[in-house]
Design an enzyme around this catalytic site. Sequence first.
Site, mmCIF file in Angstrom:
data_model
loop_
_atom_site.group_PDB
_atom_site.id
_atom_site.type_symbol
_atom_site.label_atom_id
_atom_site.label_comp_id
_atom_site.label_asym_id
_atom_site.label_seq_id
_atom_site.Cartn_x
_atom_site.Cartn_y
_atom_site.Cartn_z
ATOM 1 N N GLY A 43 -9.831 -3.446 1.619
ATOM 2 C CA GLY A 43 -8.817 -2.907 2.095
ATOM 3 C C GLY A 43 -7.871 -1.914 1.525
ATOM 4 O O GLY A 43 -6.634 -2.015 1.317
ATOM 5 N N GLY A 47 -1.370 0.916 2.825
ATOM 6 C CA GLY A 47 -0.316 0.103 2.212
ATOM 7 C C GLY A 47 -0.743 -0.419 0.810
ATOM 8 O O GLY A 47 -0.572 0.624 -0.147
ATOM 9 N N ILE A 48 -0.453 -1.659 0.482
ATOM 10 C CA ILE A 48 -0.574 -1.968 -0.924
ATOM 11 C C ILE A 48 -1.797 -1.781 -1.664
ATOM 12 O O ILE A 48 -1.956 -1.271 -2.641
ATOM 13 C CB ILE A 48 -0.184 -3.536 -0.984
ATOM 14 N N GLY A 49 -3.106 -1.989 -0.713
ATOM 15 C CA GLY A 49 -4.059 -1.791 -1.417
ATOM 16 C C GLY A 49 -4.480 -0.196 -1.776
ATOM 17 O O GLY A 49 -5.239 -0.062 -2.729
ATOM 18 N N SER A 183 0.926 -14.138 -0.798
ATOM 19 C CA SER A 183 2.397 -13.858 -0.247
ATOM 20 C C SER A 183 3.519 -15.124 -0.499
ATOM 21 O O SER A 183 2.839 -16.208 -0.537
ATOM 22 C CB SER A 183 2.176 -13.559 1.420
ATOM 23 N N TYR A 210 -0.707 -17.227 9.573
ATOM 24 C CA TYR A 210 -0.732 -16.284 8.454
ATOM 25 C C TYR A 210 -0.272 -17.197 7.223
ATOM 26 O O TYR A 210 -0.964 -17.017 6.145
ATOM 27 C CB TYR A 210 0.057 -15.184 8.587
HETATM 28 N N1 LIG Z 1 3.460 -5.879 3.613
HETATM 29 C C1 LIG Z 1 3.969 -6.929 2.896
HETATM 30 O O1 LIG Z 1 4.991 -6.979 3.080
HETATM 31 C C2 LIG Z 1 3.158 -7.905 2.123
HETATM 32 C C3 LIG Z 1 3.612 -9.179 1.807
HETATM 33 C C4 LIG Z 1 2.793 -9.972 1.046
HETATM 34 C C5 LIG Z 1 1.549 -9.961 1.238
HETATM 35 N N2 LIG Z 1 0.747 -8.852 1.942
HETATM 36 C C6 LIG Z 1 -0.796 -8.826 1.880
HETATM 37 O O2 LIG Z 1 -0.929 -7.726 1.329
HETATM 38 C C7 LIG Z 1 -2.424 -7.271 1.746
HETATM 39 C C8 LIG Z 1 -2.231 -5.675 2.142
HETATM 40 O O3 LIG Z 1 -1.346 -5.550 3.371
HETATM 41 P P1 LIG Z 1 -0.404 -4.513 3.681
HETATM 42 O O4 LIG Z 1 0.937 -4.917 3.879
HETATM 43 O O5 LIG Z 1 -0.915 -3.326 2.687
HETATM 44 O O6 LIG Z 1 -1.052 -3.977 5.137
HETATM 45 P P2 LIG Z 1 -1.966 -2.885 5.692
HETATM 46 O O7 LIG Z 1 -0.998 -1.713 5.486
HETATM 47 O O8 LIG Z 1 -1.983 -3.162 7.284
HETATM 48 O O9 LIG Z 1 -3.319 -2.708 5.006
HETATM 49 C C9 LIG Z 1 -4.216 -3.658 5.149
HETATM 50 C C10 LIG Z 1 -5.593 -3.178 4.693
HETATM 51 O O10 LIG Z 1 -6.487 -4.215 4.988
HETATM 52 C C11 LIG Z 1 -7.616 -3.618 5.810
HETATM 53 N N3 LIG Z 1 -8.246 -4.715 6.337
HETATM 54 C C12 LIG Z 1 -7.645 -5.436 7.508
HETATM 55 N N4 LIG Z 1 -8.637 -5.904 8.114
HETATM 56 C C13 LIG Z 1 -9.732 -5.829 7.441
HETATM 57 C C14 LIG Z 1 -11.043 -6.518 7.384
HETATM 58 N N5 LIG Z 1 -11.382 -7.272 8.477
HETATM 59 N N6 LIG Z 1 -11.931 -6.023 6.702
HETATM 60 C C15 LIG Z 1 -11.689 -5.218 5.859
HETATM 61 N N7 LIG Z 1 -10.618 -4.631 5.492
HETATM 62 C C16 LIG Z 1 -9.288 -5.051 6.381
HETATM 63 C C17 LIG Z 1 -6.986 -2.703 6.470
HETATM 64 O O11 LIG Z 1 -7.925 -1.512 6.822
HETATM 65 P P3 LIG Z 1 -7.801 -0.580 7.952
HETATM 66 O O12 LIG Z 1 -7.065 0.815 7.491
HETATM 67 O O13 LIG Z 1 -9.245 -0.249 8.508
HETATM 68 O O14 LIG Z 1 -7.182 -1.339 9.054
HETATM 69 C C18 LIG Z 1 -6.205 -1.854 5.252
HETATM 70 O O15 LIG Z 1 -6.613 -1.157 4.466
HETATM 71 C C19 LIG Z 1 -2.500 -8.237 2.710
HETATM 72 O O16 LIG Z 1 -3.494 -9.273 2.207
HETATM 73 C C20 LIG Z 1 -1.151 -8.741 3.139
HETATM 74 O O17 LIG Z 1 -1.365 -10.190 3.792
HETATM 75 C C21 LIG Z 1 1.641 -7.991 2.616
#
Ligand SMILES: NC(=O)c1ccc[n+]([C@@H]2O[C@H](COP(=O)([O-])OP(=O)(O)OC[C@H]3O[C@@H](n4cnc5c(N)ncnc54)[C@H](OP(=O)(O)O)[C@@H]3O)[C@@H](O)[C@H]2O)c1
Length: 339
Positions: A43, A47-49, A183, A210
Amino acid sequence: MELLIGLCNVGLDVLFQRWRLRAVPDIHHVGGPMDDLTCIVTGPTSGIGRETAASLCRNRAVVVLACRNQVKGSQLKEELEQEAKQEGRAVPKLEVAQLDVASLTSIRSFASQWGQRPLHVLINNAGLFTIGGAHCRTPDGFEMHMGTNYLGAFLLSLLLLPNLQQGAQSQPRFGARLILTASKMHELVRQVDTLRPAAKAKPEGSLMAYNHSKLAQVQFAAELRRRLKPGSNVGVCACNPGEAVTGIMRGHFLERAYQLLLTPILITPTQAARCPVFCASSPLSQIGDIEAPEEAYWESNCKPAGRNHAVRDEAAGSRLWLWSAEATGLDAAHDLRRC
Ligand SMILES: NC(=O)c1ccc[n+]([C@@H]2O[C@H](COP(=O)([O-])OP(=O)(O)OC[C@H]3O[C@@H](n4cnc5c(N)ncnc54)[C@H](OP(=O)(O)O)[C@@H]3O)[C@@H](O)[C@H]2O)c1
């Protein structure tokens, strides 16, 4: 009562995280050099990834961008190459690979293509939070959050564990790392309900779904630490990145409101990438006692959390492990305690 305490903890964390994280260095000063180390980031296209992958690139790792959408992956590769050029760095070593972590078939295919190649860092970052989407299922029939955020990471991690162990042997001073982007929200649930099951059938609210998936990630990290052989040199860390404005609300009608209201309070994806990058790239000596299950959960300040119920509950960790192995169709050989 426990839920109330959890809610207070998470609420305070959100409100005061900028202040609490003020002493954490910026991403350019987190972690260490990663020359010749091979990393997979799931991913990485948002975002974070994305920021995690970009940082590992700057640290000179070979970074495999494991994306469900290869077009987005190729665009990201070009962007990161462009960034390196603008900053006067060497061309980064990047590869794009197809991986949908919601599909057990896709994960098995990815792992089989990976073959015997040694691996030093696996970052299980891919994840989702879908408002009103808890009734959705993965192609294998699991509740979407549990299937994507946890079971996918579980299966991928165990299939690639031999590669990480091989990587750790080839780089004894660095070892290998298995990171989960977890998280703080896991504190809102006490136990992953595998009987209900949070997994297969009954819909529950998205937020609870979640939270369950994130608790499962943290318990898995602790349980894997318990099951790895002493001296394996594989550091397993579930990292709370902090609460950041990312693409997690992409396409939702509340997306704009989420960005406008929360940008002044939350941190940026780059700031949120610091904990995963710290755990993934620091020398072994800086990531604590990698064999201690109680140090499996890391806070957004790049330190292991002192008190955390999820990592201490051995019985729950063991139950979760057996259920996850069965759910993902792993055979007994992957039950490390029996190896
Ligand atoms: N944002 C926060 O405040 C926060 C806080 C705590 C933990 N997190 C965790 O951090 C991680 C990244 O989240 P983010 O906030 O950066 O969200 P994000 O911007 O939506 O990024 C999510 C990434 O995961 C990918 N993804 C989603 N479903 C997938 C699948 N089935 N197979 C492969 N890739 C997939 C997305 O790909 P696409 O680009 O193709 O959609 C995207 O690259 C998550 O695990 C989230 O739970 C986030």
